[in-house]
Design a protein around this motif. Sequence first.
Motif, PDB file in Angstrom:
ATOM      1  N   UNK A 198      46.930 -18.225-122.215  1.00  0.00           N
ATOM      2  CA  UNK A 198      46.447 -16.846-122.248  1.00  0.00           C
ATOM      3  C   UNK A 198      46.222 -16.310-120.836  1.00  0.00           C
ATOM      4  N   UNK A 199      45.752 -17.169-119.941  1.00  0.00           N
ATOM      5  CA  UNK A 199      45.514 -16.743-118.556  1.00  0.00           C
ATOM      6  C   UNK A 199      46.825 -16.647-117.777  1.00  0.00           C
ATOM      7  N   UNK A 200      47.814 -17.458-118.159  1.00  0.00           N
ATOM      8  CA  UNK A 200      49.092 -17.456-117.440  1.00  0.00           C
ATOM      9  C   UNK A 200      49.931 -16.233-117.813  1.00  0.00           C
ATOM     10  N   UNK A 201      49.814 -15.757-119.049  1.00  0.00           N
ATOM     11  CA  UNK A 201      50.622 -14.621-119.500  1.00  0.00           C
ATOM     12  C   UNK A 201      50.377 -13.358-118.679  1.00  0.00           C
ATOM     13  N   UNK A 202      49.117 -12.940-118.422  1.00  0.00           N
ATOM     14  CA  UNK A 202      48.914 -11.751-117.580  1.00  0.00           C
ATOM     15  C   UNK A 202      49.419 -11.960-116.154  1.00  0.00           C
ATOM     16  N   UNK A 203      49.278 -13.157-115.631  1.00  0.00           N
ATOM     17  CA  UNK A 203      49.741 -13.441-114.263  1.00  0.00           C
ATOM     18  C   UNK A 203      51.264 -13.321-114.201  1.00  0.00           C
ATOM     19  N   UNK A 204      51.957 -13.786-115.239  1.00  0.00           N
ATOM     20  CA  UNK A 204      53.411 -13.673-115.275  1.00  0.00           C
ATOM     21  C   UNK A 204      53.833 -12.215-115.385  1.00  0.00           C
ATOM     22  N   UNK A 205      53.104 -11.423-116.158  1.00  0.00           N
ATOM     23  CA  UNK A 205      53.425 -10.013-116.297  1.00  0.00           C
ATOM     24  C   UNK A 205      53.235  -9.285-114.971  1.00  0.00           C
ATOM     25  N   UNK A 206      52.182  -9.633-114.227  1.00  0.00           N
ATOM     26  CA  UNK A 206      51.925  -9.018-112.938  1.00  0.00           C
ATOM     27  C   UNK A 206      52.990  -9.410-111.927  1.00  0.00           C
ATOM     28  N   UNK A 207      53.456 -10.647-112.003  1.00  0.00           N
ATOM     29  CA  UNK A 207      54.475 -11.130-111.072  1.00  0.00           C
ATOM     30  C   UNK A 207      55.803 -10.399-111.290  1.00  0.00           C
ATOM     31  N   UNK A 208      56.104 -10.057-112.532  1.00  0.00           N
ATOM     32  CA  UNK A 208      57.347  -9.358-112.852  1.00  0.00           C
ATOM     33  C   UNK A 208      57.326  -7.912-112.393  1.00  0.00           C
ATOM     34  N   UNK A 209      56.131  -7.329-112.292  1.00  0.00           N
ATOM     35  CA  UNK A 209      56.010  -5.911-111.926  1.00  0.00           C
ATOM     36  C   UNK A 209      56.317  -5.668-110.487  1.00  0.00           C
TER      37      UNK A 209
END
Length: 124
Positions: free
Chosen positions: A113-124
């Motif tokens: 759950x914590x990794x998913x937002x970080x991955x989304x931010x990295x893609x942006x």
Amino acid sequence: MNTLTSLNAASSAKSAHAALAAHKQIEAVTKTGAVNEKARQAAEEFEAVFLNTMISQMFTGIDGDGPFGGGKALGVWRSFLTDEYAKSFAKKGGVGIAPEIYRTLMAQQEVGANAAPAQMEAKS
């Protein structure tokens, strides 16, 4: 009067927004509770499978005596019996594997759950 109407409309919009936010929080808690229950059940089922394997190994060399001894029917009956023993033991607390499995599942879920937002931010 126009100012009063716009204040009422703004208040209504805020109330609707607050109600929607509260509804989403309730849904999240319900989903989290359902996920927690599924994780607990999975941990208990895992312990039951482990116990079934251990119990069935105890009966490996025993053939059976009496009128119902031996044969394929005894093997089938014994497998059902060990399965029910294992489920019963796991439901009553087992040997302590299920709580550890549950904690591990919950920790993995938190990491995911914590990794998913970080991955989304990295893609942006």
